[in-house]
Design a protein around this motif. Structure first.
Motif, PDB file in Angstrom:
ATOM      1  N   ARG A  18       0.845  -1.197   0.000  1.00 23.66           N
ATOM      2  CA  ARG A  18       0.000   0.000   0.000  1.00 23.66           C
ATOM      3  C   ARG A  18       0.881   1.247   0.000  1.00 23.66           C
ATOM      4  NH1 ARG A  18      -3.325  -0.996   5.249  1.00 23.66           N
ATOM      5  NH2 ARG A  18      -1.346  -1.954   5.770  1.00 23.66           N
ATOM      6  N   LEU A  19       0.402   2.286  -0.642  1.00 23.86           N
ATOM      7  CA  LEU A  19       1.126   3.549  -0.677  1.00 23.86           C
ATOM      8  C   LEU A  19       0.470   4.544   0.273  1.00 23.86           C
ATOM      9  CD1 LEU A  19       1.576   3.907  -4.532  1.00 23.86           C
ATOM     10  CD2 LEU A  19       3.257   3.123  -2.858  1.00 23.86           C
ATOM     11  N   PRO A  20       1.260   5.270   1.062  1.00 25.38           N
ATOM     12  CA  PRO A  20       0.681   6.287   1.942  1.00 25.38           C
ATOM     13  C   PRO A  20      -0.047   7.354   1.126  1.00 25.38           C
ATOM     14  CG  PRO A  20       3.002   5.942   2.433  1.00 25.38           C
ATOM     15  CD  PRO A  20       2.699   5.194   1.172  1.00 25.38           C
ATOM     16  N   THR A  21      -1.198   7.750   1.614  1.00 26.41           N
ATOM     17  CA  THR A  21      -1.971   8.809   0.966  1.00 26.41           C
ATOM     18  C   THR A  21      -2.249   9.878   2.020  1.00 26.41           C
ATOM     19  OG1 THR A  21      -2.994   7.151  -0.439  1.00 26.41           O
ATOM     20  CG2 THR A  21      -4.038   9.312  -0.380  1.00 26.41           C
ATOM     21  N   THR A  68       3.498  -1.540  12.030  1.00 29.86           N
ATOM     22  CA  THR A  68       4.591  -1.938  11.147  1.00 29.86           C
ATOM     23  C   THR A  68       4.767  -0.983   9.976  1.00 29.86           C
ATOM     24  OG1 THR A  68       3.142  -3.394   9.883  1.00 29.86           O
ATOM     25  CG2 THR A  68       4.351  -4.378  11.724  1.00 29.86           C
ATOM     26  N   ARG A  69       3.756  -0.129   9.737  1.00 32.75           N
ATOM     27  CA  ARG A  69       3.811   0.840   8.636  1.00 32.75           C
ATOM     28  C   ARG A  69       3.306   2.199   9.133  1.00 32.75           C
ATOM     29  NH1 ARG A  69       2.937  -0.881   3.410  1.00 32.75           N
ATOM     30  NH2 ARG A  69       3.637   1.210   2.928  1.00 32.75           N
ATOM     31  N   PRO A  70       4.041   2.865  10.017  1.00 25.07           N
ATOM     32  CA  PRO A  70       3.562   4.132  10.580  1.00 25.07           C
ATOM     33  C   PRO A  70       3.300   5.208   9.537  1.00 25.07           C
ATOM     34  CG  PRO A  70       5.853   3.739  11.188  1.00 25.07           C
ATOM     35  CD  PRO A  70       5.353   2.490  10.515  1.00 25.07           C
ATOM     36  N   GLU A  71       3.897   5.094   8.362  1.00 26.58           N
ATOM     37  CA  GLU A  71       3.656   6.085   7.313  1.00 26.58           C
ATOM     38  C   GLU A  71       2.222   6.011   6.783  1.00 26.58           C
ATOM     39  OE1 GLU A  71       5.325   2.479   5.080  1.00 26.58           O
ATOM     40  OE2 GLU A  71       5.600   3.417   7.026  1.00 26.58           O
ATOM     41  N   LEU A  72       1.497   4.947   7.123  1.00 25.78           N
ATOM     42  CA  LEU A  72       0.096   4.820   6.713  1.00 25.78           C
ATOM     43  C   LEU A  72      -0.859   5.529   7.669  1.00 25.78           C
ATOM     44  CD1 LEU A  72       0.004   1.085   5.559  1.00 25.78           C
ATOM     45  CD2 LEU A  72       0.133   3.133   4.130  1.00 25.78           C
TER      46      LEU A  72
END
Length: 111
Positions: A18-21, A68-72
């Motif tokens: 997934r890409l951060p939006t 695990t993906r704080p940028e999300l």
């Protein structure tokens, strides 16, 4: 998010691509999450996250808690988030507490 996942793949084998939006910085954003069962205490986070509103987990609805993906994480302040109990995903559309929450949120919007 799922277009590269094979039907044979399981969640365990899923490569999270997934890409951060990020939300627009010039707009005040708010979030409301539903939980189908009021008897689930917020400290039972695994149960709340699995059940959520029957379609979306609470953490996903509020855009938070991606360890695990704080940028999300979309970083909506806690003062602009609310969890409403005893309501499912479709019920959020016609729930009086949701309407009151939206009204309350709109009263806080900076001009």
């Amino acid at each position: 998010d799922w277009k590269h996942v094979n039907q044979e793949d399981t969640i365990k084998n899923y490569d999270d691509n997934r890409l951060p939006t990020p939300l627009p910085t010039h707009i005040q954003c708010f979030a409301i999450a539903g939980i189908v069962n009021a008897n689930i205490h917020p400290t039972q986070s695994i149960v709340v996250d699995i059940v959520g509103d029957g379609l979306v987990s609470e953490s996903s609805a509020l855009g938070k808690d991606h360890p695990t993906r704080p940028e999300l994480n979309i970083c909506i302040p806690t003062t602009r988030r609310k969890t409403i109990y005893n309501v499912n995903h479709d019920g959020l559309l016609k729930n009086v507490e949701v309407l009151d929450t939206i009204r309350s949120f709109l009263m806080k919007v900076d001009p």
